[in-house]
Design a protein around this motif. Sequence first.
Motif, mmCIF file in Angstrom:
data_model
loop_
_atom_site.group_PDB
_atom_site.id
_atom_site.type_symbol
_atom_site.label_atom_id
_atom_site.label_comp_id
_atom_site.label_asym_id
_atom_site.label_seq_id
_atom_site.Cartn_x
_atom_site.Cartn_y
_atom_site.Cartn_z
ATOM 1 N N VAL A 49 -118.965 94.449 -10.004
ATOM 2 C CA VAL A 49 -120.296 94.496 -10.620
ATOM 3 C C VAL A 49 -121.333 95.028 -9.638
ATOM 4 C CG1 VAL A 49 -122.149 93.012 -11.490
ATOM 5 C CG2 VAL A 49 -119.813 92.718 -12.344
ATOM 6 N N LEU A 50 -121.107 94.779 -8.351
ATOM 7 C CA LEU A 50 -122.065 95.266 -7.336
ATOM 8 C C LEU A 50 -121.994 96.787 -7.188
ATOM 9 C CD1 LEU A 50 -124.108 94.410 -5.167
ATOM 10 C CD2 LEU A 50 -122.179 94.184 -3.577
ATOM 11 N N GLY A 51 -120.857 97.399 -7.516
ATOM 12 C CA GLY A 51 -120.670 98.833 -7.315
ATOM 13 C C GLY A 51 -121.712 99.715 -7.976
ATOM 14 N N PRO A 52 -121.990 99.577 -9.282
ATOM 15 C CA PRO A 52 -122.984 100.457 -9.930
ATOM 16 C C PRO A 52 -124.376 100.372 -9.292
ATOM 17 C CG PRO A 52 -121.638 99.354 -11.578
ATOM 18 C CD PRO A 52 -121.278 98.748 -10.265
ATOM 19 N N LYS A 53 -124.778 99.169 -8.839
ATOM 20 C CA LYS A 53 -126.104 99.051 -8.190
ATOM 21 C C LYS A 53 -126.137 99.833 -6.888
ATOM 22 C CE LYS A 53 -130.262 97.345 -7.876
ATOM 23 N NZ LYS A 53 -130.785 98.302 -6.899
ATOM 24 N N LEU A 54 -125.034 99.779 -6.116
ATOM 25 C CA LEU A 54 -124.980 100.553 -4.876
ATOM 26 C C LEU A 54 -124.996 102.050 -5.180
ATOM 27 C CD1 LEU A 54 -122.313 98.463 -2.912
ATOM 28 C CD2 LEU A 54 -124.801 98.478 -2.582
ATOM 29 N N LEU A 55 -124.280 102.490 -6.205
ATOM 30 C CA LEU A 55 -124.297 103.911 -6.580
ATOM 31 C C LEU A 55 -125.690 104.319 -7.040
ATOM 32 C CD1 LEU A 55 -120.885 104.233 -8.469
ATOM 33 C CD2 LEU A 55 -121.498 105.261 -6.272
#
Length: 641
Positions: A49-55
């Motif tokens: 879930v953290l991945g899209p925010k980092l992208l």
Amino acid sequence: MSTPGAGAPPRRSMDFTGSGKRLLRQFRPERGRLLAMVALLLASTGLSVLGPKLLGDATDLIFAGFIGQRLPEGASREEALHGLRAAGDGGVADMLSGMDFTPGRGIDFGAVGGVLLLVIAVYAVAGLLMLASGRISARVISRTVHRLREQVEAKLSRLPLSYLDKQSRGEVLSRVTNDIDNLGQTLQQTLGQLINSLLTIVGVLVMMFWISPLLALVALLTVPLSLLVATRVGKRAQPQFVAQWRSTGALNAHVEEMYTGHSLVKVFGRQRESAETFRERNEELYRASFKAQFISGIMQPAMMFVSNLNYVLVAVVGGLRVASGSLSIGDVQAFVQYSRQFTQPLNQVASMANLVQSGVASAERVFELLDAEEQAPDPEGADAERPGELRGRVELKDVSFRYAEDQPLIDGLSLSVEPGQTVAIVGPTGAGKTTLVNLLLRFYEVRGGRILLDGTDIAAMPRAELRTGIGMVLQDTWLFGGTIAENIAYGAQESTREQVEEAARAAHADRFIRTLPDGYDTVLDDDGGDGTGVSAGEKQLITIARAFLSDPVILVLDEATSSVDTRTEVLIQRAMARLAAQRTSFVIAHRLSTIRDADVILVMENGSIVEQGDHETLLRADGAYARLYQAQFAEAVTAVD
């Protein structure tokens, strides 16, 4: 034969909720592993879930650099925005007001690369955690299904004979094999994915509200519609899955019957009727399967429509928020990904609905078997009684029994058999001859009266100990897959080869066994055949040898010589006579010529003993036995003529 109507659709829908909860309770012994699996899934989902925010942050870095290098260097961010508004580009200024950029500075590739490396590391760790949770999930499910099979196997040993008499073998086998296999496959395909989907929904919701509460509420507008679709479709599909697995059981029962009796089907020319019955039940299974799959299949395209509707709403409202400067482009990009991540698990849950419904339908059929009424438990400890010495004295005192409440079969039967006596039981079909033996073995329990073995009520004895002292040979032979020696030693597995061969000689089976290619080591299949021409009579001799080797105090022969030729029958009778002094024998026979030497002959009619005595006495009495004997003699003369 198959149970009538076994393949018909159910009259009511199954208790999905109750059966589902009971299925979940099967996982109680795996609580520790389940908690570990959920913890790994929670960590994996959190990283995913953290991945899209980092992208989204990487996108903002790229866009900020792209905008910054086109603005005059040296000016502050506020001065650049004021200049855009002064130049009439107020809309652009509003959009850029939600972004962090530095005029004159281009793309910081080092920062972008660092974010991308962090994203790769996050997704890699999430994948490894998911792999570990999948391994635990597979072990948990395999162990749970293994325990369920053990429960079913133990249950079958506790079921009374009356239950198995009312159920077709194919139906019972379908529950034990097909339904448990389907349940295991369903759990393997859905359990881990279902937990992961639910955790993903929660994690994505948290991120969506963190980025933009307004967009999160917009995304949630379609959730009630999704729940409505899933509920409506699920209610319509569930009865069809129940019908599908019941039809599967009925079809398996028919196939098992036709395969077992395929020679009789051909002899009596019933191939066409058999094929027609197969076609009808196969058609029932097809209709139930098609309806179940079609109705449940509606769910996924319906959920995809709802998902696309959600995407359109988020894109429109998100674009307006970017234009107003309330959100950055990276945040909207991340939110669009989250909206997809939010609807995707919903779609996955919906697509798993047909699997879950099918699995719970199978679970209910297994639970029905586990809930079947069991035979009364054996007395234990001080409550158990045992004869001081097994001698074989059997006494029936005012015994009553009935299969159905309104149809009495045996009423007030009394009988006394001394050790070593050979008792023959004769009478017309349905008189209660085999039932009497079943009561002695406690396959059925008496409704009234008592049966005593050496002065001890058999109802107070453990069944295993009671049956250890009784050997039985049935008209229908039963041999398992193994060597002839292993089949003979089935009731006395500690026996030596010499003892096995001695029992075979006593049963006059030794001669034909030695003519086989591998002798006593000849391997029989599950039906007792070996491809070398073992006849039905020879199979019967093997079962008689098995009974002799177990050296029982009481020997029961239920039409045991019906499959042997006359010469072999005489030899068996002589062998029985040699052993009669040491064991009480009950012989159920239709051919009266085989029981002339019995000590006592009981003539039964309608569950009662109407005559008893030896052969000569009963003939002189000119009663029921004399009529039976004369009728068989007349048939024999007619056959000779």
